[in-house]
Design a protein around this motif. Structure first.
Motif, PDB file in Angstrom:
ATOM      1  N   PRO A 140      74.492  90.828 110.247  1.00  0.00           N
ATOM      2  CA  PRO A 140      75.149  90.263 109.059  1.00  0.00           C
ATOM      3  C   PRO A 140      76.425  91.006 108.703  1.00  0.00           C
ATOM      4  O   PRO A 140      76.713  92.091 109.229  1.00  0.00           O
ATOM      5  CB  PRO A 140      74.078  90.425 107.968  1.00  0.00           C
ATOM      6  N   GLU A 141      77.171  90.445 107.776  1.00  0.00           N
ATOM      7  CA  GLU A 141      78.495  90.957 107.429  1.00  0.00           C
ATOM      8  C   GLU A 141      78.465  92.358 106.831  1.00  0.00           C
ATOM      9  O   GLU A 141      79.464  93.081 106.909  1.00  0.00           O
ATOM     10  CB  GLU A 141      79.186  90.003 106.446  1.00  0.00           C
ATOM     11  N   ASP A 142      77.360  92.749 106.239  1.00  0.00           N
ATOM     12  CA  ASP A 142      77.319  94.065 105.605  1.00  0.00           C
ATOM     13  C   ASP A 142      76.973  95.188 106.587  1.00  0.00           C
ATOM     14  O   ASP A 142      76.843  96.349 106.194  1.00  0.00           O
ATOM     15  CB  ASP A 142      76.325  94.085 104.436  1.00  0.00           C
ATOM     16  N   VAL A 143      76.855  94.852 107.877  1.00  0.00           N
ATOM     17  CA  VAL A 143      76.540  95.842 108.904  1.00  0.00           C
ATOM     18  C   VAL A 143      77.697  95.930 109.890  1.00  0.00           C
ATOM     19  O   VAL A 143      78.218  94.920 110.361  1.00  0.00           O
ATOM     20  CB  VAL A 143      75.246  95.480 109.666  1.00  0.00           C
ATOM     21  N   ASN A 174      83.109 103.489 107.518  1.00  0.00           N
ATOM     22  CA  ASN A 174      83.328 102.487 106.476  1.00  0.00           C
ATOM     23  C   ASN A 174      82.180 102.531 105.472  1.00  0.00           C
ATOM     24  O   ASN A 174      81.146 101.900 105.681  1.00  0.00           O
ATOM     25  CB  ASN A 174      83.438 101.091 107.092  1.00  0.00           C
ATOM     26  N   PRO A 175      82.346 103.273 104.380  1.00  0.00           N
ATOM     27  CA  PRO A 175      81.276 103.434 103.395  1.00  0.00           C
ATOM     28  C   PRO A 175      80.816 102.124 102.751  1.00  0.00           C
ATOM     29  O   PRO A 175      79.723 102.060 102.190  1.00  0.00           O
ATOM     30  CB  PRO A 175      81.907 104.353 102.335  1.00  0.00           C
ATOM     31  N   LYS A 176      81.642 101.086 102.863  1.00  0.00           N
ATOM     32  CA  LYS A 176      81.297  99.810 102.242  1.00  0.00           C
ATOM     33  C   LYS A 176      80.273  99.027 103.072  1.00  0.00           C
ATOM     34  O   LYS A 176      79.709  98.046 102.597  1.00  0.00           O
ATOM     35  CB  LYS A 176      82.557  98.962 102.034  1.00  0.00           C
ATOM     36  N   LYS A 177      80.075  99.475 104.308  1.00  0.00           N
ATOM     37  CA  LYS A 177      79.139  98.775 105.175  1.00  0.00           C
ATOM     38  C   LYS A 177      78.065  99.725 105.702  1.00  0.00           C
ATOM     39  O   LYS A 177      78.219 100.943 105.644  1.00  0.00           O
ATOM     40  CB  LYS A 177      79.875  98.112 106.348  1.00  0.00           C
ATOM     41  N   ILE A 178      76.987  99.147 106.211  1.00  0.00           N
ATOM     42  CA  ILE A 178      75.926  99.928 106.833  1.00  0.00           C
ATOM     43  C   ILE A 178      76.297 100.092 108.308  1.00  0.00           C
ATOM     44  O   ILE A 178      76.354  99.114 109.047  1.00  0.00           O
ATOM     45  CB  ILE A 178      74.564  99.220 106.700  1.00  0.00           C
ATOM     46  N   GLU A 179      76.553 101.310 108.707  1.00  0.00           N
ATOM     47  CA  GLU A 179      77.037 101.574 110.055  1.00  0.00           C
ATOM     48  C   GLU A 179      75.877 101.786 111.029  1.00  0.00           C
ATOM     49  O   GLU A 179      74.973 102.571 110.777  1.00  0.00           O
ATOM     50  CB  GLU A 179      77.939 102.805 110.054  1.00  0.00           C
ATOM     51  N   VAL A 180      75.940 101.079 112.146  1.00  0.00           N
ATOM     52  CA  VAL A 180      74.971 101.249 113.227  1.00  0.00           C
ATOM     53  C   VAL A 180      75.733 101.701 114.466  1.00  0.00           C
ATOM     54  O   VAL A 180      76.680 101.041 114.891  1.00  0.00           O
ATOM     55  CB  VAL A 180      74.227  99.936 113.529  1.00  0.00           C
ATOM     56  N   ILE A 181      75.344 102.834 115.025  1.00  0.00           N
ATOM     57  CA  ILE A 181      76.018 103.378 116.198  1.00  0.00           C
ATOM     58  C   ILE A 181      75.125 103.267 117.425  1.00  0.00           C
ATOM     59  O   ILE A 181      73.929 103.564 117.359  1.00  0.00           O
ATOM     60  CB  ILE A 181      76.412 104.857 115.992  1.00  0.00           C
ATOM     61  N   SER A 182      75.723 102.851 118.524  1.00  0.00           N
ATOM     62  CA  SER A 182      75.050 102.862 119.819  1.00  0.00           C
ATOM     63  C   SER A 182      75.687 103.963 120.664  1.00  0.00           C
ATOM     64  O   SER A 182      76.860 103.871 121.040  1.00  0.00           O
ATOM     65  CB  SER A 182      75.197 101.511 120.522  1.00  0.00           C
ATOM     66  N   PHE A 183      74.939 105.021 120.946  1.00  0.00           N
ATOM     67  CA  PHE A 183      75.404 106.091 121.816  1.00  0.00           C
ATOM     68  C   PHE A 183      75.016 105.741 123.250  1.00  0.00           C
ATOM     69  O   PHE A 183      73.838 105.474 123.527  1.00  0.00           O
ATOM     70  CB  PHE A 183      74.777 107.432 121.419  1.00  0.00           C
ATOM     71  N   PHE A 184      75.986 105.736 124.146  1.00  0.00           N
ATOM     72  CA  PHE A 184      75.721 105.324 125.525  1.00  0.00           C
ATOM     73  C   PHE A 184      76.582 106.121 126.487  1.00  0.00           C
ATOM     74  O   PHE A 184      77.554 106.780 126.099  1.00  0.00           O
ATOM     75  CB  PHE A 184      76.015 103.833 125.697  1.00  0.00           C
ATOM     76  N   ALA A 185      76.236 106.040 127.771  1.00  0.00           N
ATOM     77  CA  ALA A 185      77.060 106.612 128.834  1.00  0.00           C
ATOM     78  C   ALA A 185      77.081 105.619 129.987  1.00  0.00           C
ATOM     79  O   ALA A 185      76.048 105.034 130.331  1.00  0.00           O
ATOM     80  CB  ALA A 185      76.500 107.955 129.299  1.00  0.00           C
ATOM     81  N   TYR A 186      78.245 105.419 130.580  1.00  0.00           N
ATOM     82  CA  TYR A 186      78.351 104.475 131.695  1.00  0.00           C
ATOM     83  C   TYR A 186      77.514 104.905 132.893  1.00  0.00           C
ATOM     84  O   TYR A 186      77.168 104.084 133.737  1.00  0.00           O
ATOM     85  CB  TYR A 186      79.812 104.324 132.127  1.00  0.00           C
ATOM     86  N   THR A 187      77.191 106.192 132.981  1.00  0.00           N
ATOM     87  CA  THR A 187      76.405 106.705 134.096  1.00  0.00           C
ATOM     88  C   THR A 187      74.905 106.653 133.836  1.00  0.00           C
ATOM     89  O   THR A 187      74.121 107.120 134.653  1.00  0.00           O
ATOM     90  CB  THR A 187      76.814 108.164 134.390  1.00  0.00           C
ATOM     91  N   CYS A 188      74.497 106.079 132.717  1.00  0.00           N
ATOM     92  CA  CYS A 188      73.093 106.046 132.307  1.00  0.00           C
ATOM     93  C   CYS A 188      72.473 104.681 132.630  1.00  0.00           C
ATOM     94  O   CYS A 188      72.814 103.680 132.000  1.00  0.00           O
ATOM     95  CB  CYS A 188      72.997 106.330 130.811  1.00  0.00           C
ATOM     96  N   PRO A 189      71.549 104.613 133.599  1.00  0.00           N
ATOM     97  CA  PRO A 189      70.937 103.324 133.944  1.00  0.00           C
ATOM     98  C   PRO A 189      70.124 102.730 132.797  1.00  0.00           C
ATOM     99  O   PRO A 189      70.065 101.502 132.653  1.00  0.00           O
ATOM    100  CB  PRO A 189      70.044 103.662 135.148  1.00  0.00           C
TER     101      PRO A 189
END
Length: 209
Positions: A73-76, A41-56
């Protein structure tokens, strides 16, 4: 799950705010991608959390990350991307997107995390995950239908391409707006990683203006 990166030992103790988190340095606390990744979504600032269920470490980080993400906030726009390093773990990313499709991430995202990390349960197939979640109150047939859907396959494929595009080689990790990657092991603490993300979000917000 850790891949090639070993997380700093300080992740096992209560998080502290290091000076580097207050004044982030490129190359130390975060990296800048040579080739930016297109965001959803180019209209917002994208934050990604990379995770794995097997990762403590991902499980522990989630306790700090989730309350922060809920107050963005709404812009993220906050996005989770499950990482499956090989076919052996592909069922976990399928499970995440199945729960997302069913609007059942709450409470079953945490339920699955706890089962794998705290209860040390092994789920070699998507069917075994379905069986377990059914004991926790989730409709098994609905879950399997969502897990085997074309939409889930497409999201799984996109997740694989996304973490590769960001050159993620260990979890947990975060990306900000297709340009930056940071992680608790880079900054030194879980709270510090969030401070760095706030710095990068503000940086992107100013750039948009």
């Amino acid at each position: 799950m850790l891949r090639r990166i070993l997380l700093a030992a300080c992740l096992a103790i209560p998080a502290l705010s290091f000076a580097s988190a207050e004044h982030p340095e490129e190359g130390t606390d975060y990296t800048v991608l040579k080739t930016p990744v297109q965001t959803q979504n180019p209209k917002k600032i994208e934050v990604i959390s990379f995770f794995a269920y097997t990762c403590p470490h991902c499980y522990t980080y989630e306790k700090t990350l989730e309350p922060w993400a809920e107050k963005l906030p709404e812009d993220v726009e906050f996005v989770r991307v499950p990482v499956a390093w090989s076919d052996k773990y592909f069922q976990y990313s399928k499970a995440y997107y199945a729960l997302e499709a069913l609007n059942k991430l709450h409470p079953y995202h945490e339920t699955l995390f706890e089962a794998v990390i705290k209860q040390r349960k092994d789920f070699p197939t998507i069917e075994s995950i379905a069986d377990f979640l059914a004991t926790q109150g989730l409709d098994r047939d609905d879950f399997m239908k969502a897990a085997n859907s074309f939409s889930t396959k497409m999201k799984n494929d996109r997740a694989f391409k996304t973490w590769q595009a960001y050159n993620i080689d260990g979890t947990p990790a975060n990306a900000v707006n297709g340009k930056y990657v940071t992680a608790p092991h880079m900054v030194g603490t879980r709270e510090g990683a969030i401070q760095v993300m706030e710095f990068l979000i503000d940086k992107e917000r100013k750039a948009k203006k």
